[in-house]
Design a protein around this motif. Sequence first.
Motif, PDB file in Angstrom:
ATOM      1  N   PHE A  64       0.836  -1.203   0.000  1.00 42.99           N
ATOM      2  CA  PHE A  64       0.000   0.000   0.000  1.00 42.99           C
ATOM      3  C   PHE A  64       0.872   1.255   0.000  1.00 42.99           C
ATOM      4  O   PHE A  64       0.887   2.018   0.970  1.00 42.99           O
ATOM      5  N   PRO A  65       1.603   1.500  -1.089  1.00 43.35           N
ATOM      6  CA  PRO A  65       2.578   2.601  -1.096  1.00 43.35           C
ATOM      7  C   PRO A  65       1.977   3.988  -0.915  1.00 43.35           C
ATOM      8  O   PRO A  65       2.658   4.894  -0.427  1.00 43.35           O
ATOM      9  N   ASP A  66       0.723   4.179  -1.274  1.00 39.20           N
ATOM     10  CA  ASP A  66       0.097   5.490  -1.121  1.00 39.20           C
ATOM     11  C   ASP A  66      -0.527   5.694   0.261  1.00 39.20           C
ATOM     12  O   ASP A  66      -0.949   6.803   0.585  1.00 39.20           O
ATOM     13  N   SER A  67      -0.595   4.628   1.050  1.00 39.01           N
ATOM     14  CA  SER A  67      -1.298   4.712   2.324  1.00 39.01           C
ATOM     15  C   SER A  67      -0.440   4.426   3.552  1.00 39.01           C
ATOM     16  O   SER A  67      -0.855   4.728   4.661  1.00 39.01           O
ATOM     17  N   VAL A  68       0.712   3.815   3.365  1.00 40.32           N
ATOM     18  CA  VAL A  68       1.504   3.357   4.505  1.00 40.32           C
ATOM     19  C   VAL A  68       2.930   3.872   4.412  1.00 40.32           C
ATOM     20  O   VAL A  68       3.544   3.842   3.350  1.00 40.32           O
ATOM     21  N   ARG A  69       3.449   4.349   5.568  1.00 40.53           N
ATOM     22  CA  ARG A  69       4.862   4.703   5.659  1.00 40.53           C
ATOM     23  C   ARG A  69       5.381   4.269   7.021  1.00 40.53           C
ATOM     24  O   ARG A  69       4.617   4.098   7.968  1.00 40.53           O
ATOM     25  N   VAL A  70       6.692   4.096   7.102  1.00 42.55           N
ATOM     26  CA  VAL A  70       7.331   3.691   8.348  1.00 42.55           C
ATOM     27  C   VAL A  70       7.982   4.914   8.975  1.00 42.55           C
ATOM     28  O   VAL A  70       8.712   5.645   8.303  1.00 42.55           O
ATOM     29  N   ALA A  71       7.720   5.125  10.244  1.00 43.55           N
ATOM     30  CA  ALA A  71       8.294   6.256  10.981  1.00 43.55           C
ATOM     31  C   ALA A  71       9.705   5.913  11.442  1.00 43.55           C
ATOM     32  O   ALA A  71      10.109   4.746  11.466  1.00 43.55           O
ATOM     33  N   GLY A  72      10.432   6.931  11.840  1.00 41.29           N
ATOM     34  CA  GLY A  72      11.780   6.731  12.354  1.00 41.29           C
ATOM     35  C   GLY A  72      11.796   6.216  13.784  1.00 41.29           C
ATOM     36  O   GLY A  72      12.788   5.675  14.241  1.00 41.29           O
ATOM     37  N   GLY A  73      10.697   6.392  14.505  1.00 36.35           N
ATOM     38  CA  GLY A  73      10.609   5.945  15.893  1.00 36.35           C
ATOM     39  C   GLY A  73       9.186   6.020  16.392  1.00 36.35           C
ATOM     40  O   GLY A  73       8.296   6.549  15.715  1.00 36.35           O
ATOM     41  N   ASN A  74       8.961   5.518  17.597  1.00 42.55           N
ATOM     42  CA  ASN A  74       7.605   5.476  18.151  1.00 42.55           C
ATOM     43  C   ASN A  74       7.015   6.859  18.395  1.00 42.55           C
ATOM     44  O   ASN A  74       5.820   7.069  18.189  1.00 42.55           O
ATOM     45  N   GLN A  75       7.830   7.821  18.836  1.00 44.40           N
ATOM     46  CA  GLN A  75       7.288   9.157  19.067  1.00 44.40           C
ATOM     47  C   GLN A  75       6.823   9.785  17.758  1.00 44.40           C
ATOM     48  O   GLN A  75       5.809  10.479  17.721  1.00 44.40           O
ATOM     49  N   GLU A  76       7.534   9.521  16.663  1.00 43.23           N
ATOM     50  CA  GLU A  76       7.102  10.028  15.359  1.00 43.23           C
ATOM     51  C   GLU A  76       5.751   9.421  14.959  1.00 43.23           C
ATOM     52  O   GLU A  76       4.917  10.102  14.371  1.00 43.23           O
ATOM     53  N   VAL A  77       5.537   8.159  15.302  1.00 50.27           N
ATOM     54  CA  VAL A  77       4.242   7.522  15.034  1.00 50.27           C
ATOM     55  C   VAL A  77       3.144   8.296  15.761  1.00 50.27           C
ATOM     56  O   VAL A  77       2.141   8.691  15.164  1.00 50.27           O
ATOM     57  N   VAL A  78       3.341   8.538  17.055  1.00 47.74           N
ATOM     58  CA  VAL A  78       2.338   9.226  17.864  1.00 47.74           C
ATOM     59  C   VAL A  78       2.149  10.664  17.378  1.00 47.74           C
ATOM     60  O   VAL A  78       1.026  11.140  17.244  1.00 47.74           O
ATOM     61  N   ASP A  79       3.241  11.358  17.088  1.00 46.83           N
ATOM     62  CA  ASP A  79       3.157  12.750  16.636  1.00 46.83           C
ATOM     63  C   ASP A  79       2.423  12.888  15.304  1.00 46.83           C
ATOM     64  O   ASP A  79       1.792  13.909  15.044  1.00 46.83           O
ATOM     65  N   SER A  80       2.478  11.873  14.469  1.00 43.09           N
ATOM     66  CA  SER A  80       1.904  11.936  13.127  1.00 43.09           C
ATOM     67  C   SER A  80       0.441  11.506  13.061  1.00 43.09           C
ATOM     68  O   SER A  80      -0.192  11.667  12.027  1.00 43.09           O
ATOM     69  N   ALA A  81      -0.098  10.958  14.143  1.00 43.32           N
ATOM     70  CA  ALA A  81      -1.387  10.273  14.065  1.00 43.32           C
ATOM     71  C   ALA A  81      -2.520  11.004  14.776  1.00 43.32           C
ATOM     72  O   ALA A  81      -2.324  11.650  15.791  1.00 43.32           O
ATOM     73  N   ASP A  82      -3.721  10.838  14.204  1.00 38.70           N
ATOM     74  CA  ASP A  82      -4.950  11.276  14.854  1.00 38.70           C
ATOM     75  C   ASP A  82      -5.404  10.208  15.854  1.00 38.70           C
ATOM     76  O   ASP A  82      -5.954  10.513  16.899  1.00 38.70           O
ATOM     77  N   TYR A  83      -5.189   8.965  15.484  1.00 36.62           N
ATOM     78  CA  TYR A  83      -5.515   7.806  16.305  1.00 36.62           C
ATOM     79  C   TYR A  83      -4.285   6.935  16.381  1.00 36.62           C
ATOM     80  O   TYR A  83      -3.567   6.792  15.384  1.00 36.62           O
ATOM     81  N   VAL A  84      -4.031   6.318  17.527  1.00 35.49           N
ATOM     82  CA  VAL A  84      -2.885   5.434  17.696  1.00 35.49           C
ATOM     83  C   VAL A  84      -3.384   4.060  18.115  1.00 35.49           C
ATOM     84  O   VAL A  84      -4.149   3.933  19.077  1.00 35.49           O
ATOM     85  N   VAL A  85      -2.954   3.041  17.390  1.00 32.68           N
ATOM     86  CA  VAL A  85      -3.255   1.660  17.725  1.00 32.68           C
ATOM     87  C   VAL A  85      -2.032   1.095  18.442  1.00 32.68           C
ATOM     88  O   VAL A  85      -0.922   1.134  17.906  1.00 32.68           O
ATOM     89  N   VAL A  86      -2.239   0.592  19.650  1.00 32.64           N
ATOM     90  CA  VAL A  86      -1.157  -0.007  20.432  1.00 32.64           C
ATOM     91  C   VAL A  86      -1.257  -1.515  20.252  1.00 32.64           C
ATOM     92  O   VAL A  86      -2.227  -2.138  20.682  1.00 32.64           O
ATOM     93  N   ALA A  87      -0.262  -2.092  19.580  1.00 29.77           N
ATOM     94  CA  ALA A  87      -0.299  -3.514  19.250  1.00 29.77           C
ATOM     95  C   ALA A  87       1.047  -4.170  19.541  1.00 29.77           C
ATOM     96  O   ALA A  87       1.540  -4.965  18.750  1.00 29.77           O
ATOM     97  N   VAL A  88       1.622  -3.824  20.665  1.00 35.86           N
ATOM     98  CA  VAL A  88       2.896  -4.404  21.059  1.00 35.86           C
ATOM     99  C   VAL A  88       2.638  -5.612  21.958  1.00 35.86           C
ATOM    100  O   VAL A  88       1.526  -5.824  22.435  1.00 35.86           O
ATOM    101  N   LEU A  89       3.676  -6.391  22.223  1.00 34.97           N
ATOM    102  CA  LEU A  89       3.550  -7.509  23.146  1.00 34.97           C
ATOM    103  C   LEU A  89       3.248  -6.983  24.546  1.00 34.97           C
ATOM    104  O   LEU A  89       3.698  -5.891  24.923  1.00 34.97           O
ATOM    105  N   ALA A  90       2.515  -7.755  25.311  1.00 34.60           N
ATOM    106  CA  ALA A  90       2.145  -7.335  26.660  1.00 34.60           C
ATOM    107  C   ALA A  90       3.371  -6.990  27.499  1.00 34.60           C
ATOM    108  O   ALA A  90       3.339  -6.047  28.298  1.00 34.60           O
ATOM    109  N   THR A  91       4.455  -7.717  27.308  1.00 36.05           N
ATOM    110  CA  THR A  91       5.679  -7.465  28.072  1.00 36.05           C
ATOM    111  C   THR A  91       6.365  -6.165  27.678  1.00 36.05           C
ATOM    112  O   THR A  91       7.213  -5.667  28.410  1.00 36.05           O
ATOM    113  N   GLN A  92       6.010  -5.603  26.540  1.00 35.98           N
ATOM    114  CA  GLN A  92       6.623  -4.364  26.052  1.00 35.98           C
ATOM    115  C   GLN A  92       5.724  -3.147  26.227  1.00 35.98           C
ATOM    116  O   GLN A  92       6.185  -2.013  26.097  1.00 35.98           O
TER     117      GLN A  92
END
Length: 153
Positions: free
Chosen positions: A90-118
């Motif tokens: 999905f090249p027009d819809s998906v990009r990879v951020a440089g880090g987790n804070q960039e993900v949060v800074d770029s988003a209206d909604y954030v999905v948390v899908a990490v392992l429970a231990t993390q």
Amino acid sequence: TVRRHRSPERAAFTPPAPSGRAPKMPKSAGEVSAGAGDALPETIGVLGVGTISSALVRGLCALPVDGHRRPRFVLSPRNAARAAALCTEFPDSVRVAGGNQEVVDSADYVVVAVLATQAEQVLSEVKFRPDQGVLSLVAALSLARLRELAAPA
């Protein structure tokens, strides 16, 4: 707004209803579409790119949007192979951020899908905005603790 879904069939993005109550969940994928009044957010950030979040991104990228724009996704850099596959698919819809804070800074909604231990570590290292929605797919993380870690969202 913080939401957590426990069952796999409900592990999907649900925008908050104008009344503040959770919207009715669709019974099947065929019932899901972004129509007038229930448009998806412009940008969805994804912390943790594993099997479930990859399926969520693929599913939302494939939704019929009835003339509305599909959401853009910003993925965390962890699990580079899965993230790269989604970018290629999905090249027009998906990009990879440089880090987790960039993900949060770029988003209206954030999905948390990490392992429970993390989850605690990842969430304690990022800062959310009050206007963001947060959806957790981490079953072992209590809603109360999620609210604490994602405050002021």
